[in-house]
Design an enzyme around this catalytic site. Structure first.
Site, PDB file in Angstrom:
ATOM      1  N   TYR A 114     -28.091  13.417   3.399  1.00 30.29           N
ATOM      2  CA  TYR A 114     -27.469  14.595   2.772  1.00 30.29           C
ATOM      3  C   TYR A 114     -26.167  14.956   3.483  1.00 30.29           C
ATOM      4  O   TYR A 114     -25.133  15.172   2.838  1.00 30.29           O
ATOM      5  CB  TYR A 114     -28.451  15.770   2.821  1.00 30.29           C
TER       6      TYR A 114
ATOM      7  N   LYS B 105     -22.093  15.127   2.157  1.00 31.26           N
ATOM      8  CA  LYS B 105     -21.272  16.337   2.214  1.00 31.26           C
ATOM      9  C   LYS B 105     -20.009  16.116   3.045  1.00 31.26           C
ATOM     10  O   LYS B 105     -18.956  16.684   2.743  1.00 31.26           O
ATOM     11  CB  LYS B 105     -22.092  17.504   2.764  1.00 31.26           C
TER      12      LYS B 105
END
Length: 345
Positions: free
Chosen positions: A229, A233
């Site tokens: 994740y 980002k």
């Protein structure tokens, strides 16, 4: 409250007049004020005020320059070209969560919204006027093209694109499957190429547009148990920066705004499996409406740049000494300790 106090103490509009009244005003005023102050060492007081004024002026100048840079070096925008009742916005992942709240915020200001998502609209959006739904897998270039064609035929060319679709896993590097790894990069990052390729050309032709990406405070550091994740980002931040550069220097269209927003932990389905661990670690969890309101406000103010909904010094993390960076990362190590399946943000 602490931020309010800090902003007040460092505001030149506070320290400047106060310093003037205590040092350069008529004696009758100056002496009356000094008598009321419970401070005997006036020399130290004056020196402190001078430093606070200087710091405040530097902060103010820095903000002005940063806002100017975020606006692609355009000093004053022609906001008259934006007519909200005729604008069309595309919101990816807008059926639920933050995306749904953004959609509702935009339509409340007269903007027509096209939600593209693999999931159907939530119940509170089904009967909402000016919201149209297009079932679309944003990880498929062909599906995005098909949705784009349908949106332009029904609503017109979008001038606003909000890349909000996102998924998350909670698990260690050795545990994540190839399928989940591929999915999180496709949804959180690769899809932004497809949507920008589909909707940016019309914005360039009209010399007007706004492209917004939903990133995370995870853009600034890696967190154990969420490495996939965090990587997406970080990539989203690089995509935002590179997109802004290409819009300025490849397409000569600085009028098009670009924004990236970095929320902290937010109460969405993505974070729900981690809430107990986060609370145990002393982390606060944001209301998704706070994030959505900030995104809608940025659109309506016709401003580009970064929105950081957390520690404002986060982007400067990499400038800190390595030992201090590692101590900060160490504090996040127990925040994502459960295994969770992919969930839509």
């Amino acid at each position: 409250m602490s931020r309010l106090i800090k902003n007040t103490v460092l505001s030149p509009l506070v320290t400047g007049p106060l310093l003037y009244l205590l040092t350069a005003s008529p004696p009758s005023i100056r002496d009356a004020l000094l008598l009321r102050l419970p401070i005997k060492n006036t020399t130290a007081l004056f020196m402190s005020l001078k430093w606070l004024l200087a710091i405040g002026l530097i902060r103010k100048a820095n903000k002005v320059l940063s806002d100017w840079a975020d606006n692609k070096w355009i000093w004053k925008d022609d906001k008259s070209v934006w007519h909200w009742e005729t604008e069309v916005a595309v919101v990816t992942g807008g059926s639920n969560g933050i995306g749904a709240m953004v959609a509702k915020g935009l339509v409340s200001n007269g903007i027509k919204v096209a939600v593209i998502d693999v999931q159907p609209l939530s119940e509170d959006l089904i009967n909402c006027p000016n919201i149209s739904f297009y079932q679309c897998d944003v990880t498929s270039r062909g599906a995005v093209q098909k949705a784009g064609k349908a949106i332009r035929a029904a609503l017109g060319s979008p001038s606003i694109l909000i890349n909000n679709a996102g998924i998350g896993n909670a698990g260690n590097i050795l545990d994540v499957s190839p399928e989940k790894l591929r999915a999180i990069f496709d949804v959180n990052l690769i899809s932004q190429w497809y949507t920008v390729q589909e909707f940016l050309p019309d914005m360039i032709e009209k010399r007007k547009g706004h492209i917004m990406s939903t990133a995370s405070m995870a853009s600034f550091l890696g967190i154990a148990g969420m490495v996939d994740y965090c990587s997406t980002k970080v990539g989203a931040l690089a995509f935002h920066e590179g997109l802004a550069q290409e819009i300025k220097y490849r397409y000569n269209c600085p009028e098009i705004k670009t924004t990236i927003i970095h929320p902290g932990w937010t109460r969405t389905r993505l974070v729900k499996p981690l809430e107990k661990a986060l609370q145990k670690a002393g982390q606060s969890i944001m209301d998704p409406k706070t994030v959505a309101d900030a995104m809608v406000r940025q659109i309506l103010e016709v401003k580009g740049g970064q929105i950081i909904l957390g520690p404002t010094a986060a982007p400067a993390l990499r400038a800190l000494p390595s030992w201090l960076q590692e101590r900060i990362r160490d504090k996040t190590a127990q925040q994502a300790t459960v295994r969770a399946t992919t969930a839509v943000a």
